[in-house]
Write a protein that holds these residues in place. Sequence first.
Motif, short mmCIF file in Angstrom:
data_model
loop_
_atom_site.label_atom_id
_atom_site.label_comp_id
_atom_site.label_asym_id
_atom_site.label_seq_id
_atom_site.Cartn_x
_atom_site.Cartn_y
_atom_site.Cartn_z
N LEU B 265 40.11 31.95 44.75
CA LEU B 265 39.99 31.65 43.33
C LEU B 265 40.25 30.78 44.14
O LEU B 265 41.66 30.21 44.38
CB LEU B 265 40.50 32.20 42.81
N ASP B 266 39.68 28.93 43.60
CA ASP B 266 40.61 27.65 43.88
C ASP B 266 40.24 26.27 43.16
O ASP B 266 38.90 26.24 42.30
CB ASP B 266 39.96 27.41 44.60
N ALA B 272 31.81 29.15 38.20
CA ALA B 272 31.51 30.44 37.88
C ALA B 272 31.84 31.45 36.90
O ALA B 272 33.26 30.75 36.43
CB ALA B 272 31.15 31.65 39.19
N THR B 273 31.24 32.31 36.30
CA THR B 273 31.68 33.11 35.22
C THR B 273 32.36 34.42 35.50
O THR B 273 31.05 35.00 36.26
CB THR B 273 30.94 32.82 33.94
N VAL B 274 32.88 34.77 35.24
CA VAL B 274 33.42 36.31 36.04
C VAL B 274 32.74 37.44 34.51
O VAL B 274 32.69 37.17 33.28
CB VAL B 274 35.02 37.03 35.20
N VAL B 275 31.99 38.44 35.09
CA VAL B 275 30.90 39.16 34.65
C VAL B 275 31.58 40.30 34.36
O VAL B 275 31.73 40.88 33.17
CB VAL B 275 29.46 39.38 35.07
N THR B 276 32.02 40.99 35.72
CA THR B 276 32.88 42.75 35.23
C THR B 276 34.04 42.39 36.54
O THR B 276 34.20 41.57 37.68
CB THR B 276 31.62 43.53 35.85
N LEU B 290 27.38 33.34 39.67
CA LEU B 290 27.07 31.76 40.04
C LEU B 290 26.17 30.85 40.39
O LEU B 290 25.02 31.40 41.08
CB LEU B 290 27.61 31.74 41.58
N ASP B 291 25.50 30.36 39.32
CA ASP B 291 24.09 29.30 39.27
C ASP B 291 23.33 30.60 39.03
O ASP B 291 22.64 30.79 39.50
CB ASP B 291 24.08 27.94 40.29
N GLY B 292 23.24 31.31 37.97
CA GLY B 292 22.50 32.87 37.80
C GLY B 292 22.59 33.71 38.47
O GLY B 292 22.04 34.24 39.06
N GLU B 293 23.35 33.44 40.30
CA GLU B 293 23.47 34.85 41.34
C GLU B 293 25.07 35.85 40.78
O GLU B 293 25.49 35.23 40.83
CB GLU B 293 22.66 33.77 42.62
N LYS B 294 24.56 36.73 41.09
CA LYS B 294 25.52 37.50 40.63
C LYS B 294 26.31 37.16 42.63
O LYS B 294 25.21 37.66 43.58
CB LYS B 294 24.66 39.59 40.98
N VAL B 295 27.90 37.00 42.93
CA VAL B 295 27.74 37.26 43.81
C VAL B 295 29.59 38.55 43.26
O VAL B 295 30.13 38.06 42.32
CB VAL B 295 28.72 35.31 43.71
N SER B 296 29.83 38.96 44.32
CA SER B 296 31.12 39.55 43.87
C SER B 296 32.14 38.95 44.88
O SER B 296 31.80 39.03 46.07
CB SER B 296 30.56 41.15 44.49
N VAL B 297 33.30 38.97 44.69
CA VAL B 297 33.99 39.07 45.18
C VAL B 297 35.68 39.45 45.05
O VAL B 297 35.62 40.96 44.21
CB VAL B 297 34.72 37.80 44.30
N LEU B 298 36.02 39.52 46.21
CA LEU B 298 37.49 40.71 46.74
C LEU B 298 39.06 40.52 46.61
O LEU B 298 38.91 39.22 47.60
CB LEU B 298 36.75 41.57 47.43
N LEU B 299 39.22 40.61 45.05
CA LEU B 299 40.58 39.72 45.42
C LEU B 299 42.16 41.20 46.05
O LEU B 299 41.58 42.27 45.48
CB LEU B 299 41.33 39.77 43.49
N ILE B 314 35.39 28.94 42.62
CA ILE B 314 35.55 29.45 43.99
C ILE B 314 35.64 29.23 45.15
O ILE B 314 34.44 27.86 44.99
CB ILE B 314 34.80 30.44 43.69
N SER B 315 36.64 29.24 46.17
CA SER B 315 35.85 28.39 46.89
C SER B 315 35.54 29.56 48.66
O SER B 315 36.16 30.57 48.75
CB SER B 315 36.62 27.03 47.27
N TRP B 316 36.03 28.94 49.37
CA TRP B 316 35.35 29.30 50.72
C TRP B 316 35.09 28.50 51.84
O TRP B 316 35.64 27.86 52.04
CB TRP B 316 34.63 30.49 50.88
N ASP B 317 35.87 29.33 53.01
CA ASP B 317 35.48 28.71 54.34
C ASP B 317 34.35 28.28 54.66
O ASP B 317 33.62 28.31 55.17
CB ASP B 317 37.06 28.93 55.93
N ALA B 318 34.53 26.91 55.65
CA ALA B 318 33.24 26.61 55.18
C ALA B 318 31.77 27.50 56.54
O ALA B 318 30.93 27.38 56.55
CB ALA B 318 32.21 25.28 56.38
N ASP B 319 33.06 27.96 57.71
CA ASP B 319 32.43 28.99 58.19
C ASP B 319 31.97 30.83 57.53
O ASP B 319 31.46 31.42 58.43
CB ASP B 319 32.87 29.74 60.37
#
Lengths: 268, 329
Positions: B265-266, B272-276, B290-299, B314-319
């Motif tokens: 989370l950044d 993006a919006t939290v769904v569950t 995220l733009d209409g697609e489900k993305v799961s995140v582990l915090l 949300i963000s992530w390292d480029a690689d």
Amino acid sequence: MHSDRASLGLRIAAAAGLLFMHLPILLIFVYAFTTEDKSYQWPPPGLTLEWFAVTWNRPDVWEALSLSLRVAAISTAIALVLGTLCAAAVAHTRFFGREVISLLVILPIALPGIITGISLRSAFNLADIPFSFWTILLGHATFCVVVVYNNAVARFRRMSGSLIEASMDLGANAFQTFRHVILPNIATALLAGGMLAFALSFDEVIVTTFTAGQQQTLPIWMLEELVRPRQRPVTNVVAMVVVLVTFLPILGAFYLTRGTDTVAGQGK
Amino acid sequence: MTPAVRFRGVSRHFGEVRAVDNVDLDVAPGEFFAMLGPSGSGKTTCLRLIAGFERPTSGSIEIFGEPSTNIPPYRRPVNTVFQDYALFPHLNVTDNVAFGLMVAGVGKAEREQEAQKTLELVALPGFGDRKPSQLSGGQRQRVALARALVNKPKVLLLDEPLGALDLKLREQMQEELKSLQRKLGITFIFVTHDQGEALSMADRVAVFDHGRIQQVGTPEDIYDRPQTPFVADFVGSSNVLSPQLAERLAGVRAHASLRPESIRLDAGGHAATVVTRNFLGAATRLTLDLDGEKVSVLLPKGADVPATGDRVHISWDADALHVMDTRND
């Protein structure tokens, strides 16, 4: 009211039923020792062991006994080979018509013996095969195969198929796999099936009547003796022998297959 | 170097079903190799092809350079640990282990001594007189292992070796199998549907789906650089992003994978919006839109966890965003 003991009436009924079944057999034994040889007179006027000696010296008894033993032994041997092969094929492979073959193998024992007898007789006639030791043998083999097959197929089904693969994986060829893995796992089933087949063959009358020529197996000989009374208690002596010869293997088979209900190869 | 096992264009069809479909595979000598896939993916059939229980419909199989396509199982230098162990119920443990030596004609004294040694190797001494029915599941597995290893195979095949064991025993056996393999230097090939097992034990993993190999590589390759959406999803439940979304995020029009644990989370990242929201113990799993697609995140534990319906960035390292091979689409 529940109690561990059955009611008196039930116990009497059970005892009466057992007596009804087994008393006549006991009578046969008693008449083997009677001194009177024309009609079955009750009570026996006297007791003697003479008939055992007479039986021992009657060549026709020995011929019939020998024929019965040979037929039973050889048809059991044939049944062991064919029944086991058939059971192995049905239990461990899938092929078109498998269920049909399974049913066809069992059919001879489901059919009345008289049907088997008549059909074999007309088939032998059609093919111009003279009635002989071998035709009796073939007749007996038809139902002996079923008995062995039934025992073997039940055991094969309980045996995990991966046992055979494990054996081959460990370097055993087909013969070694049969000798060291399959046979030890089906041996008691084969013994039980073989004994049952032997006992069935030994006292078989109906199919034998239709497939025998001049030969007399022991049961046929006994029937003849009853019609034509001559030294009647000899028949009873022979009957005692038949009871013992058939009863002992069946008892043995019962004890051998007892306690083998654990499933072979289900090692989890 | 001659590969321990080589498949060239191997197929095995059962009627219309292509259980194994045109598979090329090289397993290096001394390698701990995993075949991973869901049930019905062809991995077990591949193992049975190596063992010789199945013959390929087409293609060729070599074992240490020997053409083995038509060699029967009893003449292959491979042994198998079966999923149900397949111990011989009529033989005691010693005779089970010595079976391979017995049919090879080794004398009784010698083969019993070898069996003892191998039982010690798998940490099961002193059980020689027991029948398989008197052993626990873990002990049976050790007997099955000893029975295969006593023949000194060039390749040991293991079919779901840990499937029947409970969790604790499974973790212990993973360690033992791994150290046993290092000690003996034998090529181990094992089949599993458990991706954790494959990643933790194997030197290399082949991922199977629908009779084909989707990807072969080291556990790191498979996990971090999946080549197909199936691999990304099956190994570690990665987010598989559609080519459209990947193009917007990374500029390449192809499926991409993004590991849930590599997303943070950044405030400066993508909205993006939290769904569950699911609490997992050591972590919390968020499902985002995220733009209409489900993305799961582990915090990880201790992070600030937003509520359902919250707007997050949300963000992530480029690689971390791995663009997959487009050939298999």
